[in-house]
Structures are given as structure tokens and as C-alpha cells.
Scaffold this motif. Structure first.
Motif, short mmCIF file in Angstrom:
data_model
loop_
_atom_site.label_atom_id
_atom_site.label_comp_id
_atom_site.label_asym_id
_atom_site.label_seq_id
_atom_site.Cartn_x
_atom_site.Cartn_y
_atom_site.Cartn_z
N ARG A 65 0.84 -1.19 0.00
CA ARG A 65 0.00 0.00 0.00
C ARG A 65 0.88 1.24 0.00
NH1 ARG A 65 -0.09 1.84 5.42
NH2 ARG A 65 1.00 0.35 6.65
N GLY A 66 0.37 2.25 -0.63
CA GLY A 66 1.04 3.53 -0.56
C GLY A 66 2.39 3.62 -1.25
N ASN A 123 -1.89 5.39 1.69
CA ASN A 123 -2.63 4.61 0.69
C ASN A 123 -3.94 5.30 0.30
OD1 ASN A 123 -3.96 4.12 3.12
ND2 ASN A 123 -4.47 2.04 2.57
N SER A 157 -4.29 0.16 -3.42
CA SER A 157 -3.29 -0.82 -2.99
C SER A 157 -2.76 -1.51 -4.24
CB SER A 157 -3.88 -1.85 -2.02
OG SER A 157 -4.87 -2.62 -2.67
#
Length: 186
Positions: A65-66, A123, A157
């Protein structure tokens, strides 16, 4: 006064012989240890190493994520779209989304080209100033659903080379895969 390191564990203070001992409470050449003993220093270094290791461990868990580098590395092709009305049957046209490292977005929405800006934090994901060309096509339903759903996406994601965008309630989603370089827009 000269500070020198002694075997990497202690600091010592030594006087240069020209300094008069009248001004200082110790004599020339006398060693004064400024830090704790060996066990205390080792414990301090172990604690620092453990804290650093924990920080690196939690930072590495962020890989799904992110990650803006993964987000901007591909042109994304829509694989699946779920709206509030349910799963959408995708057309034969390849719907494309391209996110740049300068926070610009552009792509193809089925009939028209789209462009705008986006922002990420962790995210979370937000589009702004989305616009597009205004050509008319026989069936605009997929394009309208694509643009409406895209504007509501707030979380992203990346797992197994798939970009997944979802809304805040996780009721709508869009799944993108990296676009094959030899595919042409229809």
C-alpha cells in the motif's frame, strides 16, 4: 583538550603537555572517561539497533500500500469494475489509466481521453480537476460509469502487480493490471 575514541566504546579526555595544570584539576596525560562503562554502552547500542530494526520492519510491511513508485511505473488497463449497481461487463476497448510522478493523470475512458490531477498520502488517493475530450460515441454507458466510479475512488493498494482502487465504504472497486505495450486503443 583533545577528545579521542578508545576502542570504539569510550571517550577520553587528554591534556596536551603545554596546558598548565593550575587551570585544570587533572594533570597532563591523565585520562578521564566521559561515558559509561562497556556494558552500559553495549546495552545502549543494542537498544538503538533494535529500534532501528523495528522501524525498518514496519516500513517494509508497507509494500502493498502507498507505494507511489509502483503506482507510476505502469500504464494501467482496467480489468474489473464494480459499481453500486454491481459488476460491470467491460467492453472490448481497453480502458487505460496513466499516473505520473508529477501527480498528473491521463488515460482513455472508452470513447474519450481523460486528464487531470491526483494526490496520494499513504494509501489514500484523490482525483481533482478531471476532464476529458467530448466526442460522442454510440454507447456512452461504460465511459460514464468508468468516470463516475473513478471519481469516487479514495483508497489504493498494489498487490501481485494489480492496482486496486476502492471507495471509502469499500462498496465500489476498480482493478487495473499493467498494460501490455503491444496493445492498441480501439
Amino acid at each position: 583538550i583533545i577528545l579521542r575514541r578508545d576502542f570504539g566504546f569510550r571517550y577520553k579526555k587528554s591534556l596536551v603537555s603545554e596546558v598548565s595544570s593550575e587551570n585544570y584539576p587533572f594533570q597532563a596525560g591523565e585520562k578521564l572517561f566521559l561515558h559509561h562503562s562497556f556494558p552500559a554502552l553495549m546495552m545502549k547500542k543494542i537498544v538503538i539497533l533494535m529500534v532501528f530494526s523495528l522501524i525498518m520492519f514496519f516500513y517494509s510491511c508497507k509494500s502493498d500500500r502507498g507505494d507511489k513508485a509502483q503506482l507510476t511505473a505502469n500504464e494501467w488497463q482496467l480489468k474489473e469494475m464494480v459499481t453500486t449497481a454491481g459488476k460491470v461487463q467491460l467492453p472490448q476497448q481497453v480502458l487505460i489509466l496513466v499516473l505520473t510522478d508529477t501527480n498528473m493523470v491521463y488515460g482513455f475512458s472508452g470513447c474519450n481521453r481523460l486528464f487531470g490531477k491526483y494526490s496520494t498520502e499513504g494509501n489514500t488517493f484523490k482525483f481533482s480537476f478531471l476532464g476529458g475530450t467530448r466526442m460522442s460515441c454510440p454507447d456512452m454507458r461504460i465511459e460514464q460509469a468508468f468516470l463516475k466510479t473513478l471519481g469516487q475512488m479514495t483508497i489504493y493498494s498494489i498487490k501481485n502487480k494489480e492496482l486496486k482502487l476502492t471507495d471509502k465504504d469499500k462498496k465500489q472497486s476498480m482493478v487495473f493490471i499493467p498494460r501490455e505495450p503491444d496493445q492498441e486503443l480501439k
